[in-house]
Design a protein around this motif. Sequence first.
Motif, PDB file in Angstrom:
ATOM      1  N   LEU A  42       0.825  -1.210   0.000  1.00  0.00           N
ATOM      2  CA  LEU A  42       0.000   0.000   0.000  1.00  0.00           C
ATOM      3  C   LEU A  42       0.860   1.261   0.000  1.00  0.00           C
ATOM      4  O   LEU A  42       0.335   2.368  -0.103  1.00  0.00           O
ATOM      5  N   LEU A  48      -2.103   2.425  -3.942  1.00  0.00           N
ATOM      6  CA  LEU A  48      -3.109   2.867  -2.977  1.00  0.00           C
ATOM      7  C   LEU A  48      -4.387   3.275  -3.714  1.00  0.00           C
ATOM      8  O   LEU A  48      -5.500   2.930  -3.307  1.00  0.00           O
ATOM      9  N   GLN A  49      -4.222   3.954  -4.818  1.00  0.00           N
ATOM     10  CA  GLN A  49      -5.386   4.333  -5.618  1.00  0.00           C
ATOM     11  C   GLN A  49      -6.061   3.106  -6.222  1.00  0.00           C
ATOM     12  O   GLN A  49      -7.293   2.998  -6.228  1.00  0.00           O
ATOM     13  N   MET A  51      -6.038   0.104  -5.059  1.00  0.00           N
ATOM     14  CA  MET A  51      -6.720  -0.584  -3.965  1.00  0.00           C
ATOM     15  C   MET A  51      -8.042   0.098  -3.662  1.00  0.00           C
ATOM     16  O   MET A  51      -9.067  -0.564  -3.460  1.00  0.00           O
ATOM     17  N   SER A  52      -8.024   1.412  -3.652  1.00  0.00           N
ATOM     18  CA  SER A  52      -9.233   2.163  -3.359  1.00  0.00           C
ATOM     19  C   SER A  52     -10.286   1.958  -4.444  1.00  0.00           C
ATOM     20  O   SER A  52     -11.469   1.767  -4.154  1.00  0.00           O
ATOM     21  N   MET A  53      -9.842   1.982  -5.689  1.00  0.00           N
ATOM     22  CA  MET A  53     -10.789   1.807  -6.788  1.00  0.00           C
ATOM     23  C   MET A  53     -11.411   0.416  -6.762  1.00  0.00           C
ATOM     24  O   MET A  53     -12.600   0.249  -7.036  1.00  0.00           O
ATOM     25  N   ALA A  55     -11.604  -1.623  -4.021  1.00  0.00           N
ATOM     26  CA  ALA A  55     -12.397  -1.827  -2.809  1.00  0.00           C
ATOM     27  C   ALA A  55     -13.704  -1.046  -2.843  1.00  0.00           C
ATOM     28  O   ALA A  55     -14.680  -1.440  -2.220  1.00  0.00           O
ATOM     29  N   SER A  56     -13.707   0.056  -3.559  1.00  0.00           N
ATOM     30  CA  SER A  56     -14.904   0.897  -3.559  1.00  0.00           C
ATOM     31  C   SER A  56     -15.781   0.656  -4.782  1.00  0.00           C
ATOM     32  O   SER A  56     -16.750   1.393  -4.997  1.00  0.00           O
ATOM     33  N   ILE A  62     -14.115  -4.907 -10.109  1.00  0.00           N
ATOM     34  CA  ILE A  62     -13.898  -3.942 -11.173  1.00  0.00           C
ATOM     35  C   ILE A  62     -12.961  -4.542 -12.216  1.00  0.00           C
ATOM     36  O   ILE A  62     -12.071  -5.321 -11.884  1.00  0.00           O
ATOM     37  N   PRO A 106     -11.151  -8.356   2.033  1.00  0.00           N
ATOM     38  CA  PRO A 106     -11.200  -7.468   3.206  1.00  0.00           C
ATOM     39  C   PRO A 106     -10.461  -8.015   4.418  1.00  0.00           C
ATOM     40  O   PRO A 106     -10.085  -7.251   5.298  1.00  0.00           O
ATOM     41  N   MET A 109      -7.055  -6.429   5.129  1.00  0.00           N
ATOM     42  CA  MET A 109      -7.202  -4.995   5.378  1.00  0.00           C
ATOM     43  C   MET A 109      -7.785  -4.738   6.756  1.00  0.00           C
ATOM     44  O   MET A 109      -7.401  -3.797   7.452  1.00  0.00           O
TER      45      MET A 109
END
Lengths: 124, 124
Positions: A42, A48-49, A51-53, A55-56, A62, A106, A109
């Motif tokens: 991370l 990090l981006q 991972m965010s994309m 996870a979200s 995705i 998850p 994390m």
Amino acid sequence: MSKQTALAVTDLSAGAVCCQPLSEQRIPAETAAVLAPAFKALGDPVRLQLMSMIASAPSGEICVCDLTPSFTLSGPTISHHLKTLRDAGLVEAERRGTWVHYRARPGLMTQLAALLAVHEPAAS
Amino acid sequence: MSKQTALAVTDLSAGAVCCQPLSEQRIPAETAAVLAPAFKALGDPVRLQLMSMIASAPSGEICVCDLTPSFTLSGPTISHHLKTLRDAGLVEAERRGTWVHYRARPGLMTQLAALLAVHEPAAS
DNA sequence: TGCCTAGGTTGACAGATTTCGAAACAGAGT
DNA sequence: ACTCTGTTTCGAAATCTGTCAACCTAGGCA
């Protein structure tokens, strides 16, 4: 080299390597060796981006084809970063037809978050 | 010299760089660039252990002389790792007499923990 | 079936960054 | 002055980042 860590991480995400906040109890060297690679994964803005994309993602997963255009980096580079996240046990990939979909795992994390949780000082 | 890096980190730990869980909202590139270095600093087993030893010190701080013997690494190497944690804004150092004491700065760690928090699927 | 195209991954490479220790340095106490 | 603690400087070895080229899989089409 990444094989080793990947294995260990798989173990822990299945099990119980840590749960205690880092600020409440000293992390054993063994645990640190297992969890540090996840933080390291991370520790890059692109990852990090990513991972965010992942996870979200509203649907929980995705397509790589939706990830790549968001960066100015080449396809192989994104693929390498995704592999790093995979090896760290933070995401998993599944090929469905032509496209590859990434999904967050998850478990790990949650452990990292628990580790970083700061014990409320006085309060109570 | 540590002032410079400390500044950026100070800004964010004072303010509002992030708060939303990574899995609820896409992290802007800007935010990722600011937070990734903190994860990177934790992405080493030695530094993760150091962070844990510092954060879990009963008195809230710990002497370098108590940290070094716990590792097989040389003094300078430990000092380097501590500097990395300092530059990341995760700890701060204070010299009191002969010895240097390290103390955790919970602000940034709290943000990282919040970022990693996994949204409970049910609820809401 | 055989060929073609598109999506992603893997391998190999140059350039940048990290990691670590030996030696030199700065602060504080004796 | 001398010692002890911890940091900084410097250089060598290892690792990481990003790209190009090659590859593999899946699907479309004659």
